[in-house]
Every structure is written in structure tokens, then in C-alpha cells.
Design a protein around this motif. Structure first.
Motif, PDB file in Angstrom:
ATOM      1  N   ALA A 139       0.919  -0.778  -0.138  1.00 35.89           N
ATOM      2  CA  ALA A 139      -0.339  -0.018   0.046  1.00 35.89           C
ATOM      3  C   ALA A 139       0.965   0.728   0.227  1.00 35.89           C
ATOM      4  N   ALA A 140       2.256   1.165   0.844  1.00 33.57           N
ATOM      5  CA  ALA A 140       2.065   2.400   0.994  1.00 33.57           C
ATOM      6  C   ALA A 140       3.928   1.888  -0.292  1.00 33.57           C
ATOM      7  N   SER A 141       3.825   1.456  -1.329  1.00 32.24           N
ATOM      8  CA  SER A 141       4.650   1.952  -2.337  1.00 32.24           C
ATOM      9  C   SER A 141       3.915   2.201  -3.451  1.00 32.24           C
ATOM     10  N   ASP A 142       1.930   1.954  -3.432  1.00 34.65           N
ATOM     11  CA  ASP A 142       1.352   2.621  -4.219  1.00 34.65           C
ATOM     12  C   ASP A 142       1.442   3.560  -4.301  1.00 34.65           C
ATOM     13  N   ARG A 143       1.019   4.025  -3.057  1.00 35.78           N
ATOM     14  CA  ARG A 143       1.366   5.517  -2.910  1.00 35.78           C
ATOM     15  C   ARG A 143       2.252   6.638  -3.452  1.00 35.78           C
ATOM     16  N   ILE A 144       3.481   5.858  -2.908  1.00 32.62           N
ATOM     17  CA  ILE A 144       4.617   6.212  -3.538  1.00 32.62           C
ATOM     18  C   ILE A 144       4.741   6.867  -4.760  1.00 32.62           C
ATOM     19  N   VAL A 145       4.184   4.970  -5.586  1.00 31.70           N
ATOM     20  CA  VAL A 145       4.526   5.676  -7.425  1.00 31.70           C
ATOM     21  C   VAL A 145       2.869   7.166  -7.442  1.00 31.70           C
ATOM     22  N   THR A 146       1.712   6.380  -7.241  1.00 31.76           N
ATOM     23  CA  THR A 146       0.960   7.779  -7.412  1.00 31.76           C
ATOM     24  C   THR A 146       1.761   9.349  -7.253  1.00 31.76           C
ATOM     25  N   ILE A 147       2.536   9.020  -5.920  1.00 30.53           N
ATOM     26  CA  ILE A 147       3.031  11.030  -5.822  1.00 30.53           C
ATOM     27  C   ILE A 147       4.685  11.512  -6.019  1.00 30.53           C
ATOM     28  N   SER A 148       4.901  10.243  -6.616  1.00 33.66           N
ATOM     29  CA  SER A 148       5.295   9.984  -7.567  1.00 33.66           C
ATOM     30  C   SER A 148       5.001  10.589  -9.151  1.00 33.66           C
ATOM     31  N   GLN A 149       3.798  10.193  -8.852  1.00 34.00           N
ATOM     32  CA  GLN A 149       3.386  10.555 -10.761  1.00 34.00           C
ATOM     33  C   GLN A 149       2.725  11.929 -11.195  1.00 34.00           C
ATOM     34  N   MET A 150       2.399  12.654  -9.380  1.00 35.72           N
ATOM     35  CA  MET A 150       1.683  13.540  -9.194  1.00 35.72           C
ATOM     36  C   MET A 150       2.650  14.523  -9.443  1.00 35.72           C
ATOM     37  N   LEU A 151       4.327  14.572  -9.152  1.00 36.34           N
ATOM     38  CA  LEU A 151       5.605  15.129  -9.040  1.00 36.34           C
ATOM     39  C   LEU A 151       5.770  15.484 -10.430  1.00 36.34           C
ATOM     40  N   GLY A 152       5.905  14.135 -10.786  1.00 37.29           N
ATOM     41  CA  GLY A 152       6.153  14.673 -12.381  1.00 37.29           C
ATOM     42  C   GLY A 152       5.831  15.604 -13.555  1.00 37.29           C
ATOM     43  N   SER A 153       3.494  15.215 -12.988  1.00 41.47           N
ATOM     44  CA  SER A 153       2.718  16.281 -13.564  1.00 41.47           C
ATOM     45  C   SER A 153       3.257  18.128 -13.592  1.00 41.47           C
ATOM     46  N   VAL A 154       3.800  18.059 -12.079  1.00 42.05           N
ATOM     47  CA  VAL A 154       3.700  18.904 -11.404  1.00 42.05           C
ATOM     48  C   VAL A 154       5.505  19.384 -12.425  1.00 42.05           C
TER      49      VAL A 154
ATOM     50  N   GLY B  87      -0.800  10.455   3.983  1.00 40.07           N
ATOM     51  CA  GLY B  87      -1.535   9.473   3.827  1.00 40.07           C
ATOM     52  C   GLY B  87      -0.220   8.429   3.242  1.00 40.07           C
ATOM     53  N   LEU B  88       1.056   8.895   2.645  1.00 39.01           N
ATOM     54  CA  LEU B  88       1.856   8.180   3.046  1.00 39.01           C
ATOM     55  C   LEU B  88       3.051   8.106   4.500  1.00 39.01           C
ATOM     56  N   ASN B  89       2.636   9.282   5.097  1.00 36.87           N
ATOM     57  CA  ASN B  89       3.026   9.008   6.935  1.00 36.87           C
ATOM     58  C   ASN B  89       2.511   7.793   6.819  1.00 36.87           C
ATOM     59  N   THR B  90       1.035   7.528   6.961  1.00 39.67           N
ATOM     60  CA  THR B  90      -0.139   7.378   7.647  1.00 39.67           C
ATOM     61  C   THR B  90       0.672   5.640   8.073  1.00 39.67           C
ATOM     62  N   ASP B  91       0.840   5.238   5.866  1.00 38.64           N
ATOM     63  CA  ASP B  91       0.873   4.171   5.732  1.00 38.64           C
ATOM     64  C   ASP B  91       2.304   3.673   6.020  1.00 38.64           C
ATOM     65  N   SER B  92       3.645   4.666   5.919  1.00 37.29           N
ATOM     66  CA  SER B  92       4.405   3.644   7.018  1.00 37.29           C
ATOM     67  C   SER B  92       4.828   3.619   7.986  1.00 37.29           C
TER      68      SER B  92
END
Lengths: 272, 109
Positions: A139-154, B87-92
Motif C-alpha cells: 500500500a505504501a509503495s502504491d502511494r509512493i508511485v502515485t506521488i511520483s507521478q504527481m510530482l512528474g506532472s508538477v 497519507g504516506l506518513n500513515t502508510d509508513s
């Protein structure tokens, strides 16, 4: 972004967990021996009450954790609905097993029954102990991938803005920050990918101490990758914020220059 | 004038009218229309299309359209990033918690 690889790994993890869940009953009496020692010398009914209450409490805590994880899995963005359903079914089967166990505990008529359940579940169960950290890492990895994509857009937007602000001060430093965002976001996604790969093939130890040690080591290493990815994203976010602040400052200076030029022109016109 | 001559003259006139009409039609087709698409318009249209093609993985995250590069858009995007970082902080923390509870389980009794 190799999301497909991540999906494959997740499916593998779920498959492993699903196979293991066939044996799953939680070691809810993990602390029960201590309780039994503390209650030695008391009546059978009292001992049963203590053991039963302890078992119920442990089961409730785990069911609650699993339900939270099910809700989190529903929010994953980089896997398909079918994959989510598969994971949820696996987790739900563990919940069902725990609830069955709770029923058995409540129906026990002697401490011998409870101890028998205790030994059986500890001999057979290691799913909860593995699946919880395993899926939390996914789940955390999934979130990291999403944030990476968001930062890519930014990052793309910032590149566009910097291209039209060639006279901005510290342009080279800002371009360097922009490159750093891309590098950090890519590394974060890579770390997340590696974390998923590391945990997806793990199987419950079934009491094998060597396997338990290797599982624990793999989970801890994956956790360190999640932390590294998190630090990457924090740094990338900081870079993005610095560029935005510089652009805000630049916009203000351009606007004030335009206003000054307009007022000079107006003054010049009125003198004529 | 004989009927044959009259018929011949009529046919010639009709042919001339047809030729004039054909020439007029061709000329009208080659004249640039006032509403002709400026060369920059396709680019604008393309940009507009891009603005609606947010990555499906990012839909619902609060990110603005990729084509919107305004400061307000960037600030909104950063808020969306912050929300996910939270959310990542929570996940972590959940990873830490799950790992701790997992390693705390004794192997055998």
C-alpha cells in the motif's frame, strides 16, 4: 513507470497469502501462557474467563486491523479492480477465520479446549504476521508511485513556466532543482518497486525459525526502502516548492515592471 | 436561319455557360475563407485536449489539468501532493506497526 511489474508482484503476493490462508487461524493466545501462569491456583472458571477474554480481545484487535487494511486496499490506485478484489478476498478470509476462532473460544467448555486451540493455531498460523506488513508495504509503495507521478506532472508544469521566464534570477539553480525533482521521483518509484519485489514472494514461516528470520529481514529491508523513497519525495517536494516560490516572486516583479512602464507611458502622454 | 443553325448556336451558348460556371466554381473554391483556421488554432485545440487527459491514476487526487501551468494550479497541485504525503506518513507508520506486531509473535510454545 513499470506499474505492470508491480501488479504482477502484487498478484504473486496475494496468491501466496491466499494459499497460506487455507491454514490461517491467528495465534490469539500468544500471550496466554503468561496469563495461565499468573492465574495458577485459581478456579477453572476463572482461568477460562481470563483466557477467553484475552483471546476475544486479541481477535478483535486483529479484525480491526484487517478491516482497516481492507479499506486501504480499496484506495490503491496502481492496481486493477480485479486485483483489489483478490486481495480483499484474501484478507476477508482471514477475518472470517478469526471470527470462527472467536466462536470456538466462546464455546470452549474447559481450559484444556482453549489450550488445545491455542497450540493448534500457533502451529498452523503465520498469515496475519506476514500479510499485515506485506500488504502495508504494498500500500505504501502504491502511494509512493502515485506521488511520483504527481510530482512528474508538477515538474512538467514547472519546466513550462521556467521556459517562459528565461530572465528569472538563479535560473540555473532552479533548473538544477527541477532535474533533482525528476531524479528523486524516479528513485522513489524505483525504491517502491524494489520493496514490492522483496516482499511479494514471501510465504508464512509455519513455525520455521529460519524462514521467519529471513521473512523478518526481507520485511525490514523493504521498510528501509519505503523510508528512503519517502525521503526522496520529501526532498523533491521541497525542490518544487522552491521553484514555485521563485516563480511567484518573478511574476510579481514582472507585474510591477509592467505597471511602472504603463505609468511612465501615461505620464509621457499627458505631457505631450 | 435554318433550324439546324439555331440549334447549333443554342448548343454553343449552353457550352459557353457551362464553361463559365465551371471556371467560376473553381475560382470560388481557391479563395481563402474568412473563417479559415489560423495555424495556431490546432495547437490550441491540442492543448485543450491535453487538459482533459489527466492520468487515470491521478484522477481524484486533486491535481489540476496538466495544461494548466498557472501559479494557482501549481499551488493546488502541491496541496494535492501534500495530502498524499500525509497519507504516506500513515502508510509508513502502518508498515512499522505491522512489522512490529509481526515480529512480536512467538514462533512456538
Amino acid at each position: 513507470m513499470p506499474i505492470n511489474i508491480m501488479r504482477t508482484k502484487i498478484i504473486s503476493a496475494v496468491a501466496m497469502a491466499a494459499i497460506a490462508s487455507a491454514f490461517s487461524i491467528a495465534p490469539v493466545f500468544a500471550q496466554a501462557p503468561a496469563a495461565r501462569k499468573n492465574t495458577s491456583g485459581v478456579t477453572e472458571a476463572q482461568r477460562m474467563a481470563v483466557l477467553g477474554a484475552h483471546g476475544d480481545k486479541e481477535i478483535d484487535v486483529r479484525v480491526q486491523s484487517l478491516n482497516k487494511l481492507i479499506a486501504r486496499i480499496q484506495g490503491l490506485r496502481n492496481i486493477s479492480d480485479a486485483q483489489k478484489s483478490s486481495i480483499e478476498n484474501t484478507l476477508q478470509s482471514i477475518v472470517t477465520n478469526l471470527q470462527t476462532l472467536k466462536t470456538q473460544v466462546d464455546a470452549a467448555t474447559s481450559t484444556a479446549d482453549l489450550r488445545s486451540d491455542d497450540k493448534a493455531v500457533i502451529d498452523n498460523y503465520r498469515v496475519y504476521a506476514l500479510v499485515m506488513p506485506q500488504l502495508n508495504i504494498i500500500a505504501a509503495s502504491d502511494r509512493i508511485v502515485t506521488i511520483s507521478q504527481m510530482l512528474g506532472s508538477v515538474s512538467q508544469k514547472l519546466q513550462s513556466r521556467l521556459s517562459s521566464a528565461s530572465a528569472i534570477s538563479n535560473l540555473s539553480a532552479l533548473q538544477s532543482d527541477l532535474s533533482d525533482i525528476a531524479a528523486k521521483a524516479a528513485d522513489a518509484a524505483s525504491q517502491a518497486q524494489a520493496a514490492v519485489s522483496e516482499v511479494s514472494a514471501l510465504v508464512p514461516d509455519q513455525g520455521d525459525k529460519t524462514k521467519m528470520a529471513s521473512n523478518t529481514a526481507a520485511l525490514k529491508d523493504a521498510r528501509s526502502k519505503i523510508r528512503a523513497a519517502q525521503q526522496d519525495l520529501v526532498a523533491a517536494r521541497k525542490d518544487a516548492e522552491a521553484i514555485i516560490q521563485a516563480l511567484v516572486k518573478w511574476d510579481k516583479s514582472v507585474m510591477s515592471s509592467s505597471a511602472a512602464a504603463s505609468s511612465t507611458e501615461a505620464a509621457s502622454s499627458s505631457q505631450q | 436561319m435554318s433550324n439546324a443553325a439555331k440549334t447549333g448556336i443554342a448548343i454553343v451558348i449552353i457550352i459557353i455557360i457551362i464553361i463559365i460556371g465551371w471556371i467560376w466554381y473553381n475560382n470560388s473554391q481557391s479563395i481563402p475563407q474568412p473563417t479559415a483556421t489560423p495555424t495556431t488554432q490546432p495547437a490550441t485545440a491540442s492543448t485543450s485536449t491535453q487538459s482533459q487527459s489527466q492520468s487515470p491514476n491521478l484522477s481524484g487526487t486533486g491535481m489540476t489539468a496538466p495544461s494548466d501551468t498557472s501559479t494557482a494550479s501549481l499551488q493546488q497541485d502541491m496541496s494535492a501532493v501534500d495530502s498524499q504525503m500525509s497519507g504516506l506518513n500513515t502508510d509508513s507508520a502502518n508498515v512499522d506497526s505491522g512489522l512490529s506486531s509481526g515480529t512480536a509473535v512467538p514462533v512456538q510454545q
